[in-house]
Scaffold this motif. Structure first.
Motif, PDB file in Angstrom:
ATOM      1  N   SER A   1       0.827  -1.200   0.000  1.00 55.24           N
ATOM      2  CA  SER A   1       0.000   0.000   0.000  1.00 55.24           C
ATOM      3  C   SER A   1       0.870   1.262   0.000  1.00 55.24           C
ATOM      4  N   HIS A   2       1.911   1.250   0.806  1.00 56.78           N
ATOM      5  CA  HIS A   2       2.845   2.391   0.859  1.00 56.78           C
ATOM      6  C   HIS A   2       3.512   2.592  -0.504  1.00 56.78           C
ATOM      7  N   PHE A   3       3.888   1.502  -1.143  1.00 56.27           N
ATOM      8  CA  PHE A   3       4.523   1.556  -2.458  1.00 56.27           C
ATOM      9  C   PHE A   3       3.578   2.168  -3.496  1.00 56.27           C
ATOM     10  N   GLU A   4       2.332   1.738  -3.484  1.00 58.21           N
ATOM     11  CA  GLU A   4       1.343   2.275  -4.429  1.00 58.21           C
ATOM     12  C   GLU A   4       1.114   3.774  -4.213  1.00 58.21           C
ATOM     13  N   LYS A   5       1.025   4.187  -2.949  1.00 58.12           N
ATOM     14  CA  LYS A   5       0.852   5.610  -2.647  1.00 58.12           C
ATOM     15  C   LYS A   5       2.038   6.427  -3.152  1.00 58.12           C
ATOM     16  N   CYS A   6       3.229   5.913  -2.930  1.00 60.08           N
ATOM     17  CA  CYS A   6       4.436   6.619  -3.389  1.00 60.08           C
ATOM     18  C   CYS A   6       4.452   6.740  -4.905  1.00 60.08           C
ATOM     19  N   LEU A   7       4.111   5.670  -5.607  1.00 59.39           N
ATOM     20  CA  LEU A   7       4.111   5.721  -7.070  1.00 59.39           C
ATOM     21  C   LEU A   7       3.072   6.704  -7.606  1.00 59.39           C
ATOM     22  N   THR A   8       1.903   6.709  -6.995  1.00 55.50           N
ATOM     23  CA  THR A   8       0.846   7.632  -7.414  1.00 55.50           C
ATOM     24  C   THR A   8       1.275   9.077  -7.208  1.00 55.50           C
ATOM     25  N   TYR A   9       1.837   9.357  -6.039  1.00 62.37           N
ATOM     26  CA  TYR A   9       2.286  10.717  -5.757  1.00 62.37           C
ATOM     27  C   TYR A   9       3.452  11.104  -6.667  1.00 62.37           C
ATOM     28  N   ARG A  10       4.333  10.155  -6.979  1.00 62.17           N
ATOM     29  CA  ARG A  10       5.471  10.448  -7.846  1.00 62.17           C
ATOM     30  C   ARG A  10       5.018  10.827  -9.252  1.00 62.17           C
ATOM     31  N   GLU A  11       4.007  10.134  -9.757  1.00 60.64           N
ATOM     32  CA  GLU A  11       3.472  10.472 -11.081  1.00 60.64           C
ATOM     33  C   GLU A  11       3.055  11.931 -11.145  1.00 60.64           C
ATOM     34  N   TRP A  12       2.355  12.374 -10.105  1.00 59.78           N
ATOM     35  CA  TRP A  12       1.905  13.757 -10.076  1.00 59.78           C
ATOM     36  C   TRP A  12       3.076  14.713  -9.883  1.00 59.78           C
ATOM     37  N   LEU A  13       3.947  14.413  -8.936  1.00 58.02           N
ATOM     38  CA  LEU A  13       5.035  15.316  -8.582  1.00 58.02           C
ATOM     39  C   LEU A  13       6.047  15.472  -9.710  1.00 58.02           C
ATOM     40  N   ALA A  14       6.279  14.421 -10.481  1.00 54.70           N
ATOM     41  CA  ALA A  14       7.268  14.486 -11.560  1.00 54.70           C
ATOM     42  C   ALA A  14       6.926  15.545 -12.592  1.00 54.70           C
TER      43      ALA A  14
ATOM     44  N   SER B   1       9.106  20.597  -5.011  1.00 52.13           N
ATOM     45  CA  SER B   1      10.432  20.908  -5.523  1.00 52.13           C
ATOM     46  C   SER B   1      11.119  19.638  -6.000  1.00 52.13           C
ATOM     47  N   LEU B   2      12.241  19.817  -6.677  1.00 53.28           N
ATOM     48  CA  LEU B   2      13.017  18.659  -7.105  1.00 53.28           C
ATOM     49  C   LEU B   2      13.629  17.937  -5.910  1.00 53.28           C
ATOM     50  N   GLY B   3      13.886  18.656  -4.836  1.00 48.49           N
ATOM     51  CA  GLY B   3      14.355  18.005  -3.615  1.00 48.49           C
ATOM     52  C   GLY B   3      13.319  17.039  -3.069  1.00 48.49           C
ATOM     53  N   ASP B   4      12.058  17.435  -3.127  1.00 47.16           N
ATOM     54  CA  ASP B   4      10.971  16.546  -2.692  1.00 47.16           C
ATOM     55  C   ASP B   4      10.855  15.333  -3.609  1.00 47.16           C
ATOM     56  N   LEU B   5      11.046  15.553  -4.897  1.00 49.81           N
ATOM     57  CA  LEU B   5      11.005  14.448  -5.855  1.00 49.81           C
ATOM     58  C   LEU B   5      12.151  13.478  -5.589  1.00 49.81           C
ATOM     59  N   PHE B   6      13.331  14.019  -5.275  1.00 49.81           N
ATOM     60  CA  PHE B   6      14.479  13.178  -4.948  1.00 49.81           C
ATOM     61  C   PHE B   6      14.193  12.316  -3.715  1.00 49.81           C
ATOM     62  N   VAL B   7      13.649  12.929  -2.669  1.00 46.17           N
ATOM     63  CA  VAL B   7      13.325  12.187  -1.445  1.00 46.17           C
ATOM     64  C   VAL B   7      12.309  11.086  -1.744  1.00 46.17           C
ATOM     65  N   LEU B   8      11.322  11.390  -2.557  1.00 46.68           N
ATOM     66  CA  LEU B   8      10.301  10.404  -2.908  1.00 46.68           C
ATOM     67  C   LEU B   8      10.895   9.265  -3.743  1.00 46.68           C
ATOM     68  N   ASP B   9      11.784   9.592  -4.673  1.00 45.73           N
ATOM     69  CA  ASP B   9      12.436   8.545  -5.465  1.00 45.73           C
ATOM     70  C   ASP B   9      13.285   7.628  -4.586  1.00 45.73           C
ATOM     71  N   CYS B  10      13.970   8.198  -3.612  1.00 52.04           N
ATOM     72  CA  CYS B  10      14.751   7.390  -2.675  1.00 52.04           C
ATOM     73  C   CYS B  10      13.842   6.484  -1.851  1.00 52.04           C
ATOM     74  N   GLU B  11      12.698   7.020  -1.445  1.00 52.39           N
ATOM     75  CA  GLU B  11      11.720   6.225  -0.682  1.00 52.39           C
ATOM     76  C   GLU B  11      11.249   5.032  -1.522  1.00 52.39           C
ATOM     77  N   ILE B  12      10.953   5.272  -2.776  1.00 54.66           N
ATOM     78  CA  ILE B  12      10.497   4.198  -3.665  1.00 54.66           C
ATOM     79  C   ILE B  12      11.589   3.145  -3.821  1.00 54.66           C
ATOM     80  N   LYS B  13      12.820   3.584  -4.005  1.00 53.54           N
ATOM     81  CA  LYS B  13      13.930   2.626  -4.133  1.00 53.54           C
ATOM     82  C   LYS B  13      14.112   1.815  -2.863  1.00 53.54           C
ATOM     83  N   ASP B  14      13.931   2.447  -1.706  1.00 59.26           N
ATOM     84  CA  ASP B  14      14.041   1.717  -0.443  1.00 59.26           C
ATOM     85  C   ASP B  14      12.938   0.670  -0.298  1.00 59.26           C
ATOM     86  N   VAL B  15      11.731   1.010  -0.721  1.00 56.69           N
ATOM     87  CA  VAL B  15      10.626   0.053  -0.655  1.00 56.69           C
ATOM     88  C   VAL B  15      10.900  -1.128  -1.589  1.00 56.69           C
TER      89      VAL B  15
END
Length: 115
Positions: A21-34, A83-97
């Motif tokens: 569920s956490h992974f799906e939320k991160c991917l959904t938010y990443r699509e928008w944030l990118a 910001s791109l910093g937020d996108l970076f943090v989110l991408d790292c979160e996705i990679k960790d998951v």
């Protein structure tokens, strides 16, 4: 798997369904944030990998990602998280998951072969 020291015990404590569920939320938010983070030129630099040459770094922890995100992506835009910093943090979160999912699959496979 990952190179670096894993300090993400919070992901290891999640059940499989919670992790999914956490992974799906991160991917959904990443699509928008990118498509909304930074300006076009900086998004291109980020997407190409030129803006963040060192990836997640040697310590895999949220606080480290935030510090690197600040250094790479400039200041965060207040509380709106665009910001791109937020996108970076989110991408790292996705990679960790993803790393945690792979770790669990590998552990389950080792357990099956021992039987």
């Amino acid at each position: 798997m990952r190179l670096g020291i894993n300090l993400r015990g919070d992901l290891a404590k999640l059940q499989n369904d919670e992790l999914a569920s956490h992974f799906e939320k991160c991917l959904t938010y990443r699509e928008w944030l990118a498509s909304h983070a930074g300006d076009r030129a900086n998004r291109w630099l980020y997407k190409s990998g030129l803006a963040m040459p060192f990836g997640r770094g040697p310590l895999h922890a949220r606080i480290c990602y935030r510090i690197m995100g600040l250094a790479y992506g400039g200041s965060w835009n207040g509380l709106n998280g665009r910001s791109l910093g937020d996108l970076f943090v989110l991408d790292c979160e996705i990679k960790d998951v993803v790393d945690e999912i792979k770790r669990r699959e590998h552990a389950a496979q080792r357990h099956r072969t021992r039987r």
